[in-house]
Motif scaffolding. Structure first.
Motif, mmCIF file in Angstrom:
data_model
loop_
_atom_site.group_PDB
_atom_site.id
_atom_site.type_symbol
_atom_site.label_atom_id
_atom_site.label_comp_id
_atom_site.label_asym_id
_atom_site.label_seq_id
_atom_site.Cartn_x
_atom_site.Cartn_y
_atom_site.Cartn_z
ATOM 1 N N GLN A 1 45.000 42.356 50.111
ATOM 2 C CA GLN A 1 45.319 42.833 51.228
ATOM 3 C C GLN A 1 44.296 42.234 52.365
ATOM 4 O OE1 GLN A 1 48.169 43.341 51.796
ATOM 5 N NE2 GLN A 1 48.777 45.360 52.399
ATOM 6 N N ASN B 1 45.928 40.497 55.126
ATOM 7 C CA ASN B 1 46.404 41.441 56.055
ATOM 8 C C ASN B 1 45.614 41.894 56.979
ATOM 9 O OD1 ASN B 1 47.479 43.800 57.193
ATOM 10 N ND2 ASN B 1 49.175 44.106 55.637
ATOM 11 N N ASP C 1 50.007 50.681 57.316
ATOM 12 C CA ASP C 1 49.843 50.129 56.129
ATOM 13 C C ASP C 1 50.033 51.030 54.881
ATOM 14 O OD1 ASP C 1 49.883 47.815 54.554
ATOM 15 O OD2 ASP C 1 47.598 47.889 54.639
ATOM 16 N N THR D 1 53.194 47.534 58.222
ATOM 17 C CA THR D 1 53.509 46.774 56.954
ATOM 18 C C THR D 1 54.580 47.278 56.218
ATOM 19 O OG1 THR D 1 51.053 45.983 57.067
ATOM 20 C CG2 THR D 1 52.457 45.714 54.861
ATOM 21 N N ARG E 1 54.692 41.998 57.576
ATOM 22 C CA ARG E 1 53.558 42.536 58.543
ATOM 23 C C ARG E 1 54.206 42.339 60.047
ATOM 24 N NH1 ARG E 1 49.619 46.397 59.248
ATOM 25 N NH2 ARG E 1 47.930 45.735 60.085
#
Length: 592
Positions: free
Chosen positions: A50, A53, A209, A234, A299
């Motif tokens: 991640q 992200n 998330d 997410t 996302r």
């Protein structure tokens, strides 16, 4: 006293979180400017993958703060001009028009103040407060720490988790990251849904998330964001969103997915439609600024505003999708439409159906999915700002290569074209070799239509050309590249049996290569290492079935260690107990 009890509880929690710990039991993980202590037992969830992200979120948050400041200054300037004009009109002896605010501060006999005692546009008076950020599911707190340490101009960051081990780990990491983190980040043990519901419109940015679907958090999240604030969300349940379990997707997101080549973009649009649905319940609506599909998740970054009038436009932004089961042609059916007459606007149901019972290209039936968000999923002005910011601070992004590649591809997408075609899919239907992307792009451009790539799929192409034009281009291609005869009922045979109305021109067009392609800028990068994907939940027992996630070598090593530990425990077992076990074994065998 209640206050005394609260203070005492807070002191006890601080003492508990500041209890000494052995650094030998932890591994120090550094990402960006933040460092966290990761326990060797994997008690708290941390996913290395991640980093893409988190880097993208940091970049968007930086741009959000600068855009927010620009909007604030523009609003101040507008108010100043308005005040000066009112002052000039007053000095020249002009009376205020009927129904507007007069010099005594009254409007239609009512006070200018709002019901709660707040003056209109009070938030634009004076200095703009630093944005408050909520990380609703913090785990180790790495994301919150990166926001606090890397984003300039950020205010308080609240990190939540309903797992005690996670909150203790987060507080330990806050302390480990020094005074800046300690001053800006606070960690609370709470259910994110309850916390967001009890703090309405308090946060300028909320980050969701979760491990899996965010659907259960959306209703409370859209209520906790201030007007003009941002929701970062997410979803990692891609199997559900991409049509693996359509009924589950409908129960969670209120939309039915289709298993087309464009399923990952459809997943983005299903999530956006779901967020919009939750926002509409509170007279709010969303404006997407960036929506990406990366690695194993989607996302979205959306701004949330309140307006009962603007909310009425939601049906214009949603569509159902008809996908042919034979040739994968797709068509969009808008949910609503408007009719304008003089200055009034009427909202009406969309005209339909947009397709007949059978596909006009191959004669097969249609599957219907949706509704999905069919309005633009990016704001290209934002995308350009985010990309330039990322490039200017290249060294501060651990995943610079990946996020800059994604943003570059996003910046080239046609904003007003939902979903996309796949060259391999078109060739597969006709059983022919696929034309190169450049050749196909040229044919579409020469036919007078627009075309671009998509960040979701290297072979995906977005175009405003209708499906009959696309198939005409492919028919012309097959004439120059003959194929073997297929059964007459085959979709490809039905399509090729028709003569093309449009004669395709495959001469290379100037715009057939994007600017990034012409400059040979990387747009699609391979995974940095094997088994790059979602990891296990914290505390999950590792078995042989996890080899595809962690790699067979790692799993074998862990299993061998566990077996050695079990053998050691058996050897250390007291002698009398072992004899008793051995005596009982024959009894159990004979009884069976």
């Amino acid at each position: 006293m209640v206050g005394g009890e609260e203070t005492k509880t807070g002191e006890e929690e601080n003492q508990k979180s500041s209890t000494p710990f052995d650094l030998n039991d932890y591994t120090i993980i550094k990402e960006g400017e933040a460092e966290i202590l990761m326990h060797t037992k994997n008690e708290v969830f941390y996913n290395k993958t991640q980093v893409n992200n988190r880097d993208m979120s940091v970049a968007v948050l930086r741009t959000f703060i600068s855009k927010r400041k620009e909007e604030h200054e523009a609003q101040l300037s507008k108010r100043t001009k308005k005040a000066m004009k009112a002052s000039e009109d007053h000095d020249s002896g002009l009376e205020a028009p009927s129904g507007t605010t007069a010099s005594n501060g009254k409007s239609n006999g009512e006070s200018e103040k709002m019901p709660h005692g707040e003056e209109p546009e009070a938030k634009f008076r004076g200095e703009l407060k630093p944005p408050r950020v909520l990380e609703a599911l913090s785990a180790t707190g790495l994301r919150a720490l990166r926001y606090a340490r890397e984003v300039e101009g950020i205010g308080q960051v609240v990190a939540l988790d309903n797992d005690k081990a996670s909150v203790e780990a987060c507080r330990r990491n806050i302390k480990f990251n020094g005074s800046v983190a300690s001053a800006k980040v606070e960690s609370n043990l709470a259910d994110a849904r309850v916390y967001m519901l009890t703090h309405p419109k308090e946060f300028d940015m909320v980050d969701l998330d979760p491990y899996g679907s965010p659907s259960v958090f959306l209703d409370s999240a859209v209520q906790s964001i201030a007007d003009g604030g941002m929701l970062m969300c997410t979803a990692t349940d891609m199997a559900v969103l991409c049509g693996g379990n359509g009924e589950v997707c409908y129960s969670k997101y209120g939309s039915y997915p289709l298993r087309g080549k464009y399923c990952h973009e459809m997943a983005l649009r299903i999530l956006l439609a779901c967020i919009e649905s939750h926002a509409n319940r509170y007279k709010r609506y969303i404006v997407p600024v960036l929506s990406v599909q990366m690695d194993f998740y989607v996302r979205v970054f959306v701004r949330i505003y309140t307006s009962a009038g603007a909310m009425k436009n939601t049906p214009l932004k949603l569509s159902y999708v008809y996908q042919c089961i034979g040739c994968d042609s797709f068509h969009l059916q808008p949910v609503g439409r408007t009719v304008s007459k003089n200055t009034s606007v009427r909202y009406l149901p969309g005209f339909g159906p947009v397709v007949s019972q059978e596909c006009s290209d191959c004669g097969k039936k249609y599957n219907m999915g949706g509704p999905i968000w069919s309005a633009p999923i990016h704001d290209q002005d934002w995308v350009g700002s985010i990309l330039s910011d990322v490039k200017s601070m290249k060294d501060r992004y651990p995943a610079f290569d990946r996020i800059s590649a994604v943003l570059t591809t996003v910046s080239e997408e046609l904003p007003d074209v939902p979903l996309f075609l796949s060259l391999h899919n078109l060739g597969g239907t006709l059983k022919c070799t696929s034309p190169s992307a450049m050749v196909f792009r040229s044919a579409v451009i020469n036919a007078g239509y627009r075309i671009s790539g998509t960040h979701v799929n290297p072979l995906g192409l977005k175009t405003d050309a209708p499906m009959d034009v696309i198939w005409d281009i492919m028919r012309c291609w097959v004439k120059n590249h003959p194929v073997k005869a297929q059964p007459p009922e085959h979709s490809g045979s039905v399509i090729l049996a028709k003569e093309p109305v449009l004669q395709a021109n495959f001469a290379r067009a100037v715009a057939s290569l994007s600017k990034a392609q012409a400059k040979k800028v990387a747009r699609f990068l391979p995974n940095p290492e094997r088994h790059w994907g979602p990891k296990l939940r914290a505390g999950r027992t590792i078995t042989s079935k996890h080899a595809s996630l962690l790699g067979p070598d790692i799993v074998d090593g862990i299993l061998n260690n566990n077996n050695n530990n079990n053998n050691q425990e058996q050897q250390d077992e007291p002698e009398p107990k072992r004899k008793k076990t051995q005596e009982e074994e024959p009894t159990s065998i004979s009884s069976s």
